[in-house]
Design a protein around this motif. Structure first.
Motif, PDB file in Angstrom:
ATOM      1  N   LYS A   1      11.912 -12.941  49.389  1.00  0.00           N
ATOM      2  CA  LYS A   1      12.056 -12.352  50.718  1.00  0.00           C
ATOM      3  C   LYS A   1      11.995 -10.821  50.646  1.00  0.00           C
ATOM      4  CE  LYS A   1      14.794 -16.092  52.782  1.00  0.00           C
ATOM      5  NZ  LYS A   1      16.123 -16.483  53.339  1.00  0.00           N
ATOM      6  N   GLY A   2      12.622 -10.256  49.620  1.00  0.00           N
ATOM      7  CA  GLY A   2      12.598  -8.811  49.477  1.00  0.00           C
ATOM      8  C   GLY A   2      11.194  -8.279  49.242  1.00  0.00           C
ATOM      9  N   ILE A   3      10.422  -8.950  48.383  1.00  0.00           N
ATOM     10  CA  ILE A   3       9.041  -8.537  48.123  1.00  0.00           C
ATOM     11  C   ILE A   3       8.191  -8.683  49.382  1.00  0.00           C
ATOM     12  CG2 ILE A   3       6.951  -9.120  46.832  1.00  0.00           C
ATOM     13  CD1 ILE A   3       8.782  -9.849  44.479  1.00  0.00           C
ATOM     14  N   ALA A   4       8.405  -9.781  50.130  1.00  0.00           N
ATOM     15  CA  ALA A   4       7.650  -9.997  51.369  1.00  0.00           C
ATOM     16  C   ALA A   4       7.941  -8.889  52.383  1.00  0.00           C
ATOM     17  CB  ALA A   4       7.998 -11.359  51.954  1.00  0.00           C
ATOM     18  N   ALA A   5       9.223  -8.508  52.497  1.00  0.00           N
ATOM     19  CA  ALA A   5       9.588  -7.450  53.444  1.00  0.00           C
ATOM     20  C   ALA A   5       8.918  -6.133  53.082  1.00  0.00           C
ATOM     21  CB  ALA A   5      11.108  -7.296  53.474  1.00  0.00           C
ATOM     22  N   ILE A   6       8.922  -5.797  51.800  1.00  0.00           N
ATOM     23  CA  ILE A   6       8.298  -4.547  51.359  1.00  0.00           C
ATOM     24  C   ILE A   6       6.793  -4.596  51.590  1.00  0.00           C
ATOM     25  CG2 ILE A   6       7.785  -3.157  49.309  1.00  0.00           C
ATOM     26  CD1 ILE A   6      10.587  -3.886  48.301  1.00  0.00           C
ATOM     27  N   HIS A   7       6.185  -5.757  51.308  1.00  0.00           N
ATOM     28  CA  HIS A   7       4.743  -5.912  51.528  1.00  0.00           C
ATOM     29  C   HIS A   7       4.404  -5.694  53.002  1.00  0.00           C
ATOM     30  CE1 HIS A   7       1.101  -8.161  49.603  1.00  0.00           C
ATOM     31  NE2 HIS A   7       0.751  -7.034  50.176  1.00  0.00           N
TER      32      HIS A   7
ATOM     33  N   ALA B   1      14.864   0.708  39.517  1.00  0.00           N
ATOM     34  CA  ALA B   1      14.952   0.323  38.110  1.00  0.00           C
ATOM     35  C   ALA B   1      14.901   1.536  37.187  1.00  0.00           C
ATOM     36  CB  ALA B   1      13.812  -0.641  37.762  1.00  0.00           C
ATOM     37  N   LYS B   2      14.425   2.671  37.677  1.00  0.00           N
ATOM     38  CA  LYS B   2      14.284   3.839  36.803  1.00  0.00           C
ATOM     39  C   LYS B   2      15.621   4.326  36.262  1.00  0.00           C
ATOM     40  CE  LYS B   2      14.156   7.188  40.602  1.00  0.00           C
ATOM     41  NZ  LYS B   2      13.330   8.222  41.251  1.00  0.00           N
ATOM     42  N   ALA B   3      16.728   3.950  36.920  1.00  0.00           N
ATOM     43  CA  ALA B   3      18.041   4.335  36.414  1.00  0.00           C
ATOM     44  C   ALA B   3      18.414   3.548  35.161  1.00  0.00           C
ATOM     45  CB  ALA B   3      19.102   4.117  37.495  1.00  0.00           C
ATOM     46  N   HIS B   4      17.779   2.398  34.972  1.00  0.00           N
ATOM     47  CA  HIS B   4      18.123   1.500  33.873  1.00  0.00           C
ATOM     48  C   HIS B   4      16.972   1.297  32.882  1.00  0.00           C
ATOM     49  CE1 HIS B   4      21.560   0.363  36.415  1.00  0.00           C
ATOM     50  NE2 HIS B   4      20.687   0.310  37.401  1.00  0.00           N
ATOM     51  N   TYR B   5      15.741   1.540  33.349  1.00  0.00           N
ATOM     52  CA  TYR B   5      14.558   1.212  32.557  1.00  0.00           C
ATOM     53  C   TYR B   5      13.685   2.449  32.353  1.00  0.00           C
ATOM     54  CZ  TYR B   5      15.676  -3.680  33.646  1.00  0.00           C
ATOM     55  OH  TYR B   5      16.295  -4.900  33.768  1.00  0.00           O
ATOM     56  N   MET B   6      12.886   2.400  31.309  1.00  0.00           N
ATOM     57  CA  MET B   6      11.838   3.396  31.136  1.00  0.00           C
ATOM     58  C   MET B   6      10.757   3.171  32.193  1.00  0.00           C
ATOM     59  SD  MET B   6      11.533   3.626  26.964  1.00  0.00           S
ATOM     60  CE  MET B   6      11.320   1.864  26.696  1.00  0.00           C
ATOM     61  N   ASN B   7       9.817   4.076  32.295  1.00  0.00           N
ATOM     62  CA  ASN B   7       8.751   3.903  33.273  1.00  0.00           C
ATOM     63  C   ASN B   7       8.023   2.587  33.044  1.00  0.00           C
ATOM     64  OD1 ASN B   7       9.287   6.302  34.539  1.00  0.00           O
ATOM     65  ND2 ASN B   7       7.689   7.456  33.498  1.00  0.00           N
TER      66      ASN B   7
ATOM     67  N   LEU C   1       7.920   3.037  53.890  1.00  0.00           N
ATOM     68  CA  LEU C   1       8.041   3.332  52.458  1.00  0.00           C
ATOM     69  C   LEU C   1       9.480   3.659  52.080  1.00  0.00           C
ATOM     70  CD1 LEU C   1       6.816   3.685  49.707  1.00  0.00           C
ATOM     71  CD2 LEU C   1       6.101   5.978  50.338  1.00  0.00           C
ATOM     72  N   ILE C   2      10.116   4.557  52.828  1.00  0.00           N
ATOM     73  CA  ILE C   2      11.494   4.934  52.512  1.00  0.00           C
ATOM     74  C   ILE C   2      12.417   3.723  52.642  1.00  0.00           C
ATOM     75  CG2 ILE C   2      13.468   6.323  53.237  1.00  0.00           C
ATOM     76  CD1 ILE C   2      11.390   7.896  51.725  1.00  0.00           C
ATOM     77  N   GLN C   3      12.199   2.922  53.703  1.00  0.00           N
ATOM     78  CA  GLN C   3      13.022   1.716  53.878  1.00  0.00           C
ATOM     79  C   GLN C   3      12.855   0.772  52.697  1.00  0.00           C
ATOM     80  OE1 GLN C   3      11.051   3.203  56.037  1.00  0.00           O
ATOM     81  NE2 GLN C   3      11.619   2.782  58.177  1.00  0.00           N
ATOM     82  N   SER C   4      11.621   0.647  52.230  1.00  0.00           N
ATOM     83  CA  SER C   4      11.357  -0.238  51.100  1.00  0.00           C
ATOM     84  C   SER C   4      12.067   0.253  49.841  1.00  0.00           C
ATOM     85  CB  SER C   4       9.847  -0.322  50.837  1.00  0.00           C
ATOM     86  OG  SER C   4       9.186  -0.884  51.957  1.00  0.00           O
ATOM     87  N   LEU C   5      12.016   1.541  49.606  1.00  0.00           N
ATOM     88  CA  LEU C   5      12.667   2.084  48.425  1.00  0.00           C
ATOM     89  C   LEU C   5      14.183   1.965  48.518  1.00  0.00           C
ATOM     90  CD1 LEU C   5      10.471   5.279  47.853  1.00  0.00           C
ATOM     91  CD2 LEU C   5      10.233   3.041  46.791  1.00  0.00           C
ATOM     92  N   ASP C   6      14.711   2.076  49.758  1.00  0.00           N
ATOM     93  CA  ASP C   6      16.154   1.949  49.950  1.00  0.00           C
ATOM     94  C   ASP C   6      16.642   0.538  49.622  1.00  0.00           C
ATOM     95  OD1 ASP C   6      16.429   4.567  50.685  1.00  0.00           O
ATOM     96  OD2 ASP C   6      16.421   4.186  52.840  1.00  0.00           O
ATOM     97  N   HIS C   7      15.777  -0.477  49.812  1.00  0.00           N
ATOM     98  CA  HIS C   7      16.157  -1.867  49.548  1.00  0.00           C
ATOM     99  C   HIS C   7      16.003  -2.239  48.071  1.00  0.00           C
ATOM    100  CE1 HIS C   7      15.006  -2.714  54.017  1.00  0.00           C
ATOM    101  NE2 HIS C   7      16.231  -2.245  53.900  1.00  0.00           N
ATOM    102  N   SER C   8      15.507  -1.316  47.280  1.00  0.00           N
ATOM    103  CA  SER C   8      15.161  -1.642  45.906  1.00  0.00           C
ATOM    104  C   SER C   8      16.366  -2.064  45.072  1.00  0.00           C
ATOM    105  CB  SER C   8      14.477  -0.426  45.259  1.00  0.00           C
ATOM    106  OG  SER C   8      14.238  -0.648  43.901  1.00  0.00           O
TER     107      SER C   8
ATOM    108  N   LEU D   1       6.064  -2.281  42.231  1.00  0.00           N
ATOM    109  CA  LEU D   1       6.561  -0.984  41.778  1.00  0.00           C
ATOM    110  C   LEU D   1       7.554  -0.397  42.778  1.00  0.00           C
ATOM    111  CD1 LEU D   1       3.283   0.581  40.344  1.00  0.00           C
ATOM    112  CD2 LEU D   1       5.213  -0.327  39.060  1.00  0.00           C
ATOM    113  N   MET D   2       7.272  -0.558  44.067  1.00  0.00           N
ATOM    114  CA  MET D   2       8.227  -0.094  45.074  1.00  0.00           C
ATOM    115  C   MET D   2       9.483  -0.945  45.065  1.00  0.00           C
ATOM    116  SD  MET D   2       6.031   1.037  48.412  1.00  0.00           S
ATOM    117  CE  MET D   2       5.029  -0.442  48.482  1.00  0.00           C
ATOM    118  N   ALA D   3       9.292  -2.259  44.885  1.00  0.00           N
ATOM    119  CA  ALA D   3      10.427  -3.174  44.895  1.00  0.00           C
ATOM    120  C   ALA D   3      11.426  -2.825  43.802  1.00  0.00           C
ATOM    121  CB  ALA D   3       9.945  -4.616  44.737  1.00  0.00           C
TER     122      ALA D   3
END
Length: 527
Positions: free
Chosen positions: A403-409, A435-441, A379-386, A429-431
């Protein structure tokens, strides 16, 4: 003036003299309105460090005839209310902090007797001219005798009422004995003018009924008309930020997010500390280690880890809060665990949609600490790649996004139902966690008039980034996902909010375990 009976006003004086103080005295207008009515029994539950004790100290300072608080309330919001003067320091008050009687688990065998003993001792001194006390009488009996003689009742102000359930989680008999004590003290008692109890948990249930069901409950899930007194409101925080030269937008990002009805409420501890120290970090959650949160999110309930993962991706989870038994041990489903986390302040609740979510950056940090452990592998690795994946999306690099989505999956397969369609939403959502720095929820299943877009990200005010409209497919095609976005007109609903859009179609093939992605730019007519 006694310790428990008709106490002084020192604690409230200290609150008013503090560097950060926000006037919540209008709460008194409500408690005055329910004196000696069927609504006179009030139980307010909210998380630690949300101002529970300050409110109790304020009420004691206002009602207690053991002190003169006219100076303390001079210039406050309550002062001009019609009911203010008639009740100012005119009542007999019994003020208890239950936690003081339960400093260690061994006190469980004696704390009820100790409460009665100390209050009776104060009553004996306070009513020394009253000679008709029954020898060895219980507290209830003595209060009945005083009321019969004087025709004056009591206001009970009880703080940390639920600490028994937090300290003695597995002592069911002691819990029931404690509730029976309160029921005997309050149920049908003529000597009660007002009973105001506050704690973290709502009143414990036994079966379908509460053991002390004469109380009206005001909680983080159902604050009723008292929501503005559970913490600091948006307007109060904005005003304080101006006074202390602190960036309100940053305060909002870090500490906003608690929904109480239609109000946005801030944690008073966190806001007061950031106003004083001018440093944005976790203040409230820093008073307790993340292990307290980890105990609950590690519980083995179906769908719990997936729900936490969705919320860490800034998503929401629909839950049923009604079956929660209002203790810290009786859990039957993930919804019970998530409901407890709402009462503890780790989640907040939207009553309009029956959804729970992580309120702000401060609490997100505690979740991140709690999941950076075995059992949450990937989970942490996935969030780090976001951040990399978000940049690839903006660059319309379809292969990199796929590829990024596949890795997180793959990294989170142990926590998700890999072949469940909802897991793909969770992955997205993890991928796009960064985005929360730029987007609303993110908005899940945004209604467009012709259907529901799966996931939509709308830019925050002042951010020049494209809106993202994401459609997910299972065993179909990414091209088909893009076609559905256009056919259903999902982008027409979004374009009123922003300029450029990115249409993102993602497909997962169950047989080959392959992820496909297609991205198209869509220029809004408003751009």
């Amino acid at each position: 003036m006694g310790t428990y009976v008709n106490p002084g006003n020192t604690a409230f004086r200290e609150a008013i003299n503090s560097k950060i103080y926000i006037d919540k005295t209008k709460l008194i207008a409500y408690t005055n309105s329910v004196l000696n009515t069927n609504q006179k029994n009030i139980c307010v539950s909210r998380p630690r460090r949300f101002g529970k004790s300050m409110a109790a100290d304020m009420l004691a300072a206002y009602y207690s005839q053991g002190c003169d608080s006219s100076e303390l309330f001079s210039g406050t919001k309550i002062e001009n209310e019609k009911s203010f003067r008639p009740h100012l320091n005119r009542h007999n008050v019994i003020r208890l902090d239950i936690q003081r009687f339960l400093e260690k688990e061994q006190d469980l065998d004696t704390f009820i007797d100790e409460i009665e003993k100390r209050v009776i001792s104060d009553l004996t001194r306070e009513f020394s001219d009253f000679q008709n006390f029954t020898v060895d009488s219980r507290l209830k009996t003595m209060l009945e005798q005083i009321f019969a003689e004087t025709e004056k009742g009591f206001i009970f102000i009880i703080d940390e009422w639920d600490c028994v359930f937090r300290m003695a989680k597995d002592h069911k008999e002691k819990q029931k004995e404690y509730l029976d004590f309160f029921r005997g003290l309050f149920k049908g008692a003529e000597y009660v003018d007002l009973a105001y109890m506050t704690g973290i948990l709502p009143i414990k249930k036994y079966g379908e009924h509460s053991a002390i069901n004469m109380f009206d409950e005001y909680s983080m899930i159902s604050p009723k008309n008292l929501g503005e007194y559970f913490g600091f409101t948006e307007e109060e925080v904005k005003e304080q930020c101006m006074q202390h030269n602190v960036d309100y937008a940053e305060v909002q990002k870090w500490y906003d997010g608690y929904l109480l009805g239609d109000l946005h409420i801030y944690n008073p501890k966190a806001v007061a500390d950031v106003l004083m120290w001018k440093e944005f970090r976790s203040y409230w959650t820093g008073t307790e280690t993340y292990e307290a949160l980890k105990i609950y999110i590690d519980m083995n309930f179906d769908g719990l880890k997936q729900a936490v993962t969705i919320m860490l991706g800034n998503g929401r989870c629909r839950i049923n809060t009604r079956k929660f038994q209002n203790d810290m041990t009786t859990f039957r489903t993930k919804d019970d665990v998530l409901t407890l986390l709402i009462h503890l302040g780790y989640l907040t609740y939207d009553k309009n949609t029956n959804e729970a979510f992580i309120p702000n950056q401060e609490v997100t940090q505690e979740f991140m600490n709690a999941v950076d452990e075995p059992g949450w592998d990937g989970l942490i690795q996935s969030l780090d790649h976001s951040e990399e994946l978000l940049q690839a999306t903006w660059n319309c690099d379809e292969n990199a996004v796929a590829k990024g989505i596949a890795a997180i999956h793959n990294e989170t397969a142990s926590m998700l139902k890999y072949n469940d369609e909802n897991s793909l939403t969770c992955v997205i959502l993890m991928a796009y966690y960064s985005a929360k720095a730029h987007y609303m929820n993110p908005i899940l299943e945004l209604p467009s008039g012709k259907g529901f877009a799966d996931v939509v990200y709308l830019p925050r005010s002042g951010k020049s980034v494209p809106a993202l409209v994401v459609e997910l497919k299972w065993n179909q095609s990414a091209e088909g996902a893009i076609a559905q976005i256009k056919e259903k007109g999902y982008m027409d609903w979004v374009k009123g909010y922003t300029g450029n859009l990115l249409l993102i179609g993602v497909n997962y093939c169950k047989e080959t375990k392959e992820h496909q992605c297609r991205i198209e730019r869509f220029a809004s007519s408003l751009s």
